[in-house]
Motif scaffolding. Structure first.
Motif, PDB file in Angstrom:
ATOM      1  N   LYS A   1       0.856  -1.175   0.000  1.00 58.32           N
ATOM      2  CA  LYS A   1       0.000   0.000   0.000  1.00 58.32           C
ATOM      3  C   LYS A   1       0.894   1.229   0.000  1.00 58.32           C
ATOM      4  N   ILE A   2       0.919   1.943  -1.096  1.00 64.45           N
ATOM      5  CA  ILE A   2       1.768   3.114  -1.226  1.00 64.45           C
ATOM      6  C   ILE A   2       1.046   4.309  -0.612  1.00 64.45           C
ATOM      7  N   ALA A   3       1.683   4.911   0.393  1.00 66.38           N
ATOM      8  CA  ALA A   3       1.093   6.052   1.077  1.00 66.38           C
ATOM      9  C   ALA A   3       1.463   7.361   0.389  1.00 66.38           C
ATOM     10  N   ALA A   4       2.687   7.426  -0.163  1.00 63.70           N
ATOM     11  CA  ALA A   4       3.130   8.634  -0.867  1.00 63.70           C
ATOM     12  C   ALA A   4       4.150   8.227  -1.921  1.00 63.70           C
ATOM     13  N   ASP A   5       4.102   8.881  -3.066  1.00 61.62           N
ATOM     14  CA  ASP A   5       5.004   8.556  -4.171  1.00 61.62           C
ATOM     15  C   ASP A   5       5.596   9.852  -4.711  1.00 61.62           C
ATOM     16  N   ASN A   6       6.898   9.851  -4.941  1.00 58.65           N
ATOM     17  CA  ASN A   6       7.592  11.022  -5.460  1.00 58.65           C
ATOM     18  C   ASN A   6       7.911  10.780  -6.933  1.00 58.65           C
ATOM     19  N   ARG A   7       6.934  11.016  -7.800  1.00 59.22           N
ATOM     20  CA  ARG A   7       7.137  10.778  -9.228  1.00 59.22           C
ATOM     21  C   ARG A   7       8.035  11.854  -9.844  1.00 59.22           C
ATOM     22  N   ARG A   8       8.039  13.015  -9.240  1.00 59.46           N
ATOM     23  CA  ARG A   8       8.853  14.124  -9.744  1.00 59.46           C
ATOM     24  C   ARG A   8      10.351  13.811  -9.656  1.00 59.46           C
ATOM     25  N   ALA A   9      10.747  13.002  -8.683  1.00 61.79           N
ATOM     26  CA  ALA A   9      12.165  12.678  -8.493  1.00 61.79           C
ATOM     27  C   ALA A   9      12.739  11.977  -9.717  1.00 61.79           C
TER      28      ALA A   9
ATOM     29  N   LEU B   1      -0.902   8.515   7.519  1.00 55.51           N
ATOM     30  CA  LEU B   1      -0.308   7.872   6.337  1.00 55.51           C
ATOM     31  C   LEU B   1      -1.264   6.846   5.738  1.00 55.51           C
ATOM     32  N   ARG B   2      -1.965   6.129   6.586  1.00 53.09           N
ATOM     33  CA  ARG B   2      -2.909   5.119   6.079  1.00 53.09           C
ATOM     34  C   ARG B   2      -4.047   5.763   5.284  1.00 53.09           C
ATOM     35  N   ASN B   3      -4.336   7.032   5.563  1.00 56.48           N
ATOM     36  CA  ASN B   3      -5.330   7.754   4.761  1.00 56.48           C
ATOM     37  C   ASN B   3      -4.793   8.116   3.385  1.00 56.48           C
ATOM     38  N   GLY B   4      -3.467   8.102   3.208  1.00 60.45           N
ATOM     39  CA  GLY B   4      -2.862   8.305   1.900  1.00 60.45           C
ATOM     40  C   GLY B   4      -2.764   9.739   1.437  1.00 60.45           C
ATOM     41  N   LYS B   5      -2.704  10.702   2.336  1.00 63.63           N
ATOM     42  CA  LYS B   5      -2.667  12.113   1.939  1.00 63.63           C
ATOM     43  C   LYS B   5      -1.274  12.734   2.062  1.00 63.63           C
ATOM     44  N   ALA B   6      -0.256  11.947   2.342  1.00 61.13           N
ATOM     45  CA  ALA B   6       1.092  12.489   2.542  1.00 61.13           C
ATOM     46  C   ALA B   6       1.727  12.868   1.206  1.00 61.13           C
ATOM     47  N   THR B   7       2.653  13.835   1.254  1.00 61.52           N
ATOM     48  CA  THR B   7       3.413  14.217   0.064  1.00 61.52           C
ATOM     49  C   THR B   7       4.895  14.253   0.401  1.00 61.52           C
ATOM     50  N   ILE B   8       5.703  13.731  -0.508  1.00 56.47           N
ATOM     51  CA  ILE B   8       7.156  13.719  -0.314  1.00 56.47           C
ATOM     52  C   ILE B   8       7.840  14.325  -1.534  1.00 56.47           C
ATOM     53  N   GLY B   9       7.160  15.228  -2.202  1.00 59.42           N
ATOM     54  CA  GLY B   9       7.671  15.815  -3.435  1.00 59.42           C
ATOM     55  C   GLY B   9       9.001  16.520  -3.284  1.00 59.42           C
ATOM     56  N   GLU B  10       9.213  17.217  -2.187  1.00 60.05           N
ATOM     57  CA  GLU B  10      10.463  17.943  -2.003  1.00 60.05           C
ATOM     58  C   GLU B  10      11.238  17.425  -0.792  1.00 60.05           C
ATOM     59  N   SER B  11      11.012  16.175  -0.419  1.00 57.43           N
ATOM     60  CA  SER B  11      11.696  15.638   0.758  1.00 57.43           C
ATOM     61  C   SER B  11      13.041  15.015   0.377  1.00 57.43           C
TER      62      SER B  11
ATOM     63  N   TYR C   1       5.790  15.864   4.165  1.00 61.31           N
ATOM     64  CA  TYR C   1       4.548  16.419   4.722  1.00 61.31           C
ATOM     65  C   TYR C   1       3.571  15.283   5.007  1.00 61.31           C
ATOM     66  N   ILE C   2       3.297  15.078   6.288  1.00 62.28           N
ATOM     67  CA  ILE C   2       2.272  14.124   6.707  1.00 62.28           C
ATOM     68  C   ILE C   2       1.201  14.950   7.418  1.00 62.28           C
ATOM     69  N   PRO C   3       0.018  15.078   6.824  1.00 64.22           N
ATOM     70  CA  PRO C   3      -0.995  15.969   7.404  1.00 64.22           C
ATOM     71  C   PRO C   3      -1.454  15.494   8.778  1.00 64.22           C
TER      72      PRO C   3
ATOM     73  N   GLU D   1       3.480  17.334  14.501  1.00 63.92           N
ATOM     74  CA  GLU D   1       3.906  18.433  13.652  1.00 63.92           C
ATOM     75  C   GLU D   1       3.982  17.906  12.221  1.00 63.92           C
ATOM     76  N   THR D   2       3.475  18.650  11.254  1.00 65.80           N
ATOM     77  CA  THR D   2       3.340  18.102   9.902  1.00 65.80           C
ATOM     78  C   THR D   2       4.661  17.930   9.155  1.00 65.80           C
ATOM     79  N   ARG D   3       5.620  18.822   9.334  1.00 67.24           N
ATOM     80  CA  ARG D   3       6.877  18.745   8.584  1.00 67.24           C
ATOM     81  C   ARG D   3       8.093  18.521   9.480  1.00 67.24           C
ATOM     82  N   ARG D   4       7.929  17.824  10.580  1.00 70.88           N
ATOM     83  CA  ARG D   4       9.059  17.612  11.485  1.00 70.88           C
ATOM     84  C   ARG D   4      10.064  16.638  10.869  1.00 70.88           C
ATOM     85  N   PRO D   5      11.353  16.743  11.237  1.00 74.90           N
ATOM     86  CA  PRO D   5      12.335  15.748  10.769  1.00 74.90           C
ATOM     87  C   PRO D   5      12.019  14.390  11.401  1.00 74.90           C
ATOM     88  N   ARG D   6      12.111  13.338  10.592  1.00 75.77           N
ATOM     89  CA  ARG D   6      11.796  11.993  11.078  1.00 75.77           C
ATOM     90  C   ARG D   6      13.017  11.091  10.930  1.00 75.77           C
ATOM     91  N   LYS D   7      13.307  10.348  11.975  1.00 78.63           N
ATOM     92  CA  LYS D   7      14.486   9.481  11.982  1.00 78.63           C
ATOM     93  C   LYS D   7      14.256   8.272  11.080  1.00 78.63           C
TER      94      LYS D   7
END
Length: 158
Positions: free
Chosen positions: A11-19, A43-53, A68-70, A81-87
């Motif tokens: 189950k893909i939660a976010a995809d960076n096709r621009r990369a 993430l399970r709702n599938g609204k995350a974006t990783i376009g510029e991550s 960005y995880i809403p 926090e929506t844009r916090r750094p994640r380990k």
């Protein structure tokens, strides 16, 4: 009689096709990601974006920045926090390999996908990437268009 295991699709939660367009992608790595409960539900709702991550090394650890995880609406005051750094959870050798490629070769570590594996764990697919110039992007676009046209012609002929 051999039994084949049915592979459940990830189950893909976010995809960076621009990369794939902006970078020339090299070796890929699968990393775990340290999340809070509300981030997993969001993430399970599938609204995350990783376009510029991107991922970067800091004090011997890899961190995912600018993903960005809403907020999860039902969590009210316990939200994240929506844009916090994640380990990112990687082996030391993998962290060293990625860090050396960034320092020596001037490459970037780009997040290409966030997905849930068959065990339900959130994973990030990272790729070592080298930036493309504008003329390289045009060339890649021409090649992709020609491949599409060629496939169409072959289908029409037979």
């Amino acid at each position: 009689m051999t039994s084949k295991k049915t592979v459940a699709p990830r189950k893909i939660a976010a995809d960076n096709r621009r990369a794939r367009f902006d970078f020339e992608l090299g070796e890929t790595f699968e990393a775990g990601i340290s999340l809070t409960g509300t981030e997993v539900k969001s993430l399970r709702n599938g609204k995350a974006t990783i376009g510029e991550s991107y991922a970067a090394q800091k004090e011997g650890e890899m961190w995912l920045y600018n993903a960005y995880i809403p907020e999860y609406l039902e969590a009210n005051r316990f939200n994240h926090e929506t844009r916090r750094p994640r380990k990112l959870l990687l082996h030391k050798r993998q962290i060293a390999k990625l860090g050396q490629a960034v320092e020596r070769e001037g490459m970037t570590v780009v997040a290409t996908k966030i997905y849930f594996n068959d065990r339900g764990r959130a994973k990030v697919e990272l790729a070592l990437a080298k930036g493309r110039k504008a003329h390289d992007k045009r060339e890649a676009s021409k090649e992709r268009d020609w491949a599409r046209d060629k496939a169409r012609l072959m289908r029409e002929r037979g």
